[in-house]
Design a protein around this motif. Structure first.
Motif, PDB file in Angstrom:
ATOM      1  N   PHE A 189      21.737  23.648  73.837  1.00  0.00           N
ATOM      2  CA  PHE A 189      23.136  23.506  74.265  1.00  0.00           C
ATOM      3  C   PHE A 189      23.901  22.943  73.075  1.00  0.00           C
ATOM      4  O   PHE A 189      23.408  22.026  72.402  1.00  0.00           O
ATOM      5  CB  PHE A 189      23.148  22.538  75.471  1.00  0.00           C
ATOM      6  CG  PHE A 189      24.492  22.097  75.955  1.00  0.00           C
ATOM      7  CD1 PHE A 189      25.573  22.972  76.019  1.00  0.00           C
ATOM      8  CD2 PHE A 189      24.696  20.787  76.387  1.00  0.00           C
ATOM      9  CE1 PHE A 189      26.808  22.549  76.486  1.00  0.00           C
ATOM     10  CE2 PHE A 189      25.919  20.354  76.871  1.00  0.00           C
ATOM     11  CZ  PHE A 189      26.977  21.243  76.911  1.00  0.00           C
ATOM     12  N   GLY A 191      26.146  21.002  72.998  1.00  0.00           N
ATOM     13  CA  GLY A 191      26.439  19.588  73.197  1.00  0.00           C
ATOM     14  C   GLY A 191      25.227  18.678  73.029  1.00  0.00           C
ATOM     15  O   GLY A 191      25.322  17.479  73.247  1.00  0.00           O
ATOM     16  N   ASP A 192      24.074  19.231  72.663  1.00  0.00           N
ATOM     17  CA  ASP A 192      22.870  18.416  72.460  1.00  0.00           C
ATOM     18  C   ASP A 192      22.418  18.548  71.005  1.00  0.00           C
ATOM     19  O   ASP A 192      21.486  19.270  70.678  1.00  0.00           O
ATOM     20  CB  ASP A 192      21.761  18.869  73.426  1.00  0.00           C
ATOM     21  CG  ASP A 192      20.546  17.936  73.411  1.00  0.00           C
ATOM     22  OD1 ASP A 192      20.430  17.107  72.480  1.00  0.00           O
ATOM     23  OD2 ASP A 192      19.713  18.042  74.322  1.00  0.00           O
ATOM     24  N   TYR A 231      31.166  23.389  79.848  1.00  0.00           N
ATOM     25  CA  TYR A 231      30.527  22.115  79.459  1.00  0.00           C
ATOM     26  C   TYR A 231      30.032  21.381  80.705  1.00  0.00           C
ATOM     27  O   TYR A 231      28.899  20.909  80.749  1.00  0.00           O
ATOM     28  CB  TYR A 231      31.525  21.220  78.706  1.00  0.00           C
ATOM     29  CG  TYR A 231      31.677  21.587  77.242  1.00  0.00           C
ATOM     30  CD1 TYR A 231      30.663  21.318  76.324  1.00  0.00           C
ATOM     31  CD2 TYR A 231      32.834  22.202  76.787  1.00  0.00           C
ATOM     32  CE1 TYR A 231      30.805  21.659  74.982  1.00  0.00           C
ATOM     33  CE2 TYR A 231      32.979  22.541  75.452  1.00  0.00           C
ATOM     34  CZ  TYR A 231      31.960  22.267  74.549  1.00  0.00           C
ATOM     35  OH  TYR A 231      32.096  22.605  73.233  1.00  0.00           O
ATOM     36  N   THR A 234      26.993  23.132  82.461  1.00  0.00           N
ATOM     37  CA  THR A 234      25.755  23.030  81.670  1.00  0.00           C
ATOM     38  C   THR A 234      25.202  21.606  81.722  1.00  0.00           C
ATOM     39  O   THR A 234      24.003  21.404  81.908  1.00  0.00           O
ATOM     40  CB  THR A 234      26.007  23.472  80.218  1.00  0.00           C
ATOM     41  OG1 THR A 234      26.659  24.740  80.242  1.00  0.00           O
ATOM     42  CG2 THR A 234      24.714  23.588  79.430  1.00  0.00           C
ATOM     43  N   ARG A 235      26.082  20.606  81.613  1.00  0.00           N
ATOM     44  CA  ARG A 235      25.595  19.214  81.680  1.00  0.00           C
ATOM     45  C   ARG A 235      24.988  18.921  83.046  1.00  0.00           C
ATOM     46  O   ARG A 235      23.958  18.264  83.144  1.00  0.00           O
ATOM     47  CB  ARG A 235      26.747  18.237  81.410  1.00  0.00           C
ATOM     48  CG  ARG A 235      27.151  18.225  79.962  1.00  0.00           C
ATOM     49  CD  ARG A 235      27.530  16.831  79.448  1.00  0.00           C
ATOM     50  NE  ARG A 235      27.590  16.872  77.989  1.00  0.00           N
ATOM     51  CZ  ARG A 235      28.686  17.175  77.307  1.00  0.00           C
ATOM     52  NH1 ARG A 235      29.815  17.429  77.926  1.00  0.00           N
ATOM     53  NH2 ARG A 235      28.651  17.230  75.995  1.00  0.00           N
ATOM     54  N   GLU A 236      25.619  19.415  84.104  1.00  0.00           N
ATOM     55  CA  GLU A 236      25.127  19.104  85.455  1.00  0.00           C
ATOM     56  C   GLU A 236      23.836  19.840  85.819  1.00  0.00           C
ATOM     57  O   GLU A 236      23.122  19.433  86.710  1.00  0.00           O
ATOM     58  CB  GLU A 236      26.213  19.435  86.503  1.00  0.00           C
ATOM     59  CG  GLU A 236      27.318  18.389  86.500  1.00  0.00           C
ATOM     60  CD  GLU A 236      28.452  18.720  87.460  1.00  0.00           C
ATOM     61  OE1 GLU A 236      28.444  19.824  88.030  1.00  0.00           O
ATOM     62  OE2 GLU A 236      29.344  17.857  87.610  1.00  0.00           O
ATOM     63  N   TYR A 238      21.453  20.866  83.473  1.00  0.00           N
ATOM     64  CA  TYR A 238      20.621  20.839  82.283  1.00  0.00           C
ATOM     65  C   TYR A 238      19.203  20.396  82.631  1.00  0.00           C
ATOM     66  O   TYR A 238      19.026  19.369  83.283  1.00  0.00           O
ATOM     67  CB  TYR A 238      21.255  19.813  81.352  1.00  0.00           C
ATOM     68  CG  TYR A 238      20.877  19.920  79.916  1.00  0.00           C
ATOM     69  CD1 TYR A 238      21.186  21.058  79.187  1.00  0.00           C
ATOM     70  CD2 TYR A 238      20.243  18.861  79.264  1.00  0.00           C
ATOM     71  CE1 TYR A 238      20.865  21.147  77.856  1.00  0.00           C
ATOM     72  CE2 TYR A 238      19.917  18.947  77.930  1.00  0.00           C
ATOM     73  CZ  TYR A 238      20.235  20.092  77.239  1.00  0.00           C
ATOM     74  OH  TYR A 238      19.914  20.186  75.920  1.00  0.00           O
TER      75      TYR A 238
END
Ligand SMILES: Cc1ncc(C[n+]2csc(CCOP(=O)(O)OP(=O)(O)O)c2C)c(N)n1
Ligand code: SF4
Ligand SMILES: [Mg+2]
Length: 351
Positions: A189, A191-192, A231, A234-236, A238
């Protein structure tokens, strides 16, 4: 393509790698993508990974197709060779470049449209031939550059910004790559950053086609409620299957890992990948179990990340075709003219 050069400012006390180069030496021109686009975070991860690995910029070939994602090679390693090819055709260019010079460190950057819609066939053959390259798919579920139409990666039932519901089942890049005999398949991701940098380093070191699908939200056309590539979604949803640590050849494994919870995969240059199983019993070397795991979690709408599958022993394109160990540019002209019969033989083998 818009081109904005960065000012070349020498900062004192800059950190350098083994080649004496700073991170700035691994950057490219200023990005012209939308502010907040996931693709820019992937660019930053590529810069960091290549800098930390001390890869000479002039050994790198950065290749792409067409799309916002395919613009990004302009934003990293300005001293590398580059080729911005036709939509979906990046793997052909990579095959040719590597067949002529196996010393190149090849990174292909593609989009979900570029690889799973128009370039699906090319993607499949790059994986099947195990071309020695890092193949990054910057996956936002839409054609960002042409204003947000669903791509083949968009999940069935996900909603466009204007409310249209996608009717088609998606093509899942990672299951497809594993089914086609891929030797290194990962998902991450944008964001990671930590996970992504580690996977990029391992992928560059892997002797074969290292596919990393990176969920990379398009903030302009696919970041709303109802999108499965935003975003927030995907965060929720993951779910890391494994967490990797990359250990370069000269370094010892210093971190302590509880016994039975990790697998050490030795990469061909002596570096090691320590995989900590985030999910109990996850085994990235068991193809059929991995495919079953991915299907189970896909059905729950989860985004499974990490190094999903690895096989370090599959022969790559060079081993199968017996490509020249000496780059063609260094071979004498008399040896470069093998005649019509040799050409016909080569074409038979490439079929
Ligand atoms: C042969 C051809 N067909 C269609 C197009 C139009 N086109 C340009 S980019 C693009 C899709 C890009 O989507 P993706 O690869 O997902 O990249 P993104 O912009 O989302 O990063 C399309 C269809 C083109 N440039 N060439
Ligand atoms: S349109 Fe989407 S994919 Fe393209 S630069 Fe903007 S946010 Fe990124
Ligand atoms: Mg896209």
């Amino acid at each position: 393509m818009t081109y904005i050069a960065k000012p070349n400012i020498e900062l004192p006390f800059r950190e350098t790698n083994k080649l004496g180069l700073s991170k700035r030496d691994y950057e490219g021109v200023l990005s012209t993508l939308c502010a907040g686009c996931g693709h820019d975070s992937i660019t930053a991860a590529i810069v960091r990974a290549f800098w930390e690995l001390s890869i000479p910029p002039e050994r790198v070939a950065k290749l792409s197709g067409i799309g916002c994602s395919s613009k990004t090679p302009a934003y990293f390693i300005s001293g590398a060779h580059g080729f911005n090819s036709v939509h979906g055709r990046m793997p052909s260019v990579a095959t040719g470049a590597l067949a002529g010079n196996r010393d190149l460190v090849c990174i292909g950057v593609s989009g979900d449209g570029d690889s799973l819609s128009i370039g699906f066939g090319q993607f499949g053959h790059a994986v099947r031939r195990n071309i020695n390259m890092l193949y990054i798919i910057e996956n936002n579920g839409v054609y960002g550059l042409t204003k947000g139409q669903f791509s083949a990666a968009a999940d069935k039932g996900s909603k466009s910004k204007k409310g249209a519901v996608n009717q088609w089942k998606n093509i899942d890049s990672v299951s497809t790559a594993i089914s086609l005999g891929g030797s290194f398949v990962a998902r991450s991701f944008s964001g990671d950053r930590e996970q992504l940098v580690t996977l990029i380093k391992a992928g560059v070191t892997h002797p074969g086609c290292a596919v990393i699908d990176v969920v990379s939200p398009c903030v302009t056309f696919n970041n709303h409620v109802g999108s499965t590539k935003s975003y927030i979604y995907t965060r929720e949803h993951y779910r890391p299957a494994s967490q990797a640590d990359f250990v370069p050849p000269a370094d010892e494994i210093k971190a302590t890992y509880a016994e039975g919870e990790n697998t050490v995969v030795e990469l061909h240059d002596g570096s090691k990948l320590v995989l900590k199983k985030a999910d109990n019993g996850y085994d990235p070397t068991n193809r059929s179990k991995v495919l079953r795991y991915l299907e189970q979690h896909r059905a729950r709408g989860e985004v499974v990340t990490g190094l999903l599958f690895i096989n370090e022993d599959l022969p790559d394109m060079h081993a199968i075709y017996g490509t020249t160990p000496v780059p063609l540019k260094d071979v004498g002209f008399d040896q470069l003219n093998p005649g019509a019969e040799a050409l016909a033989d080569l074409q038979r083998r490439m079929w």
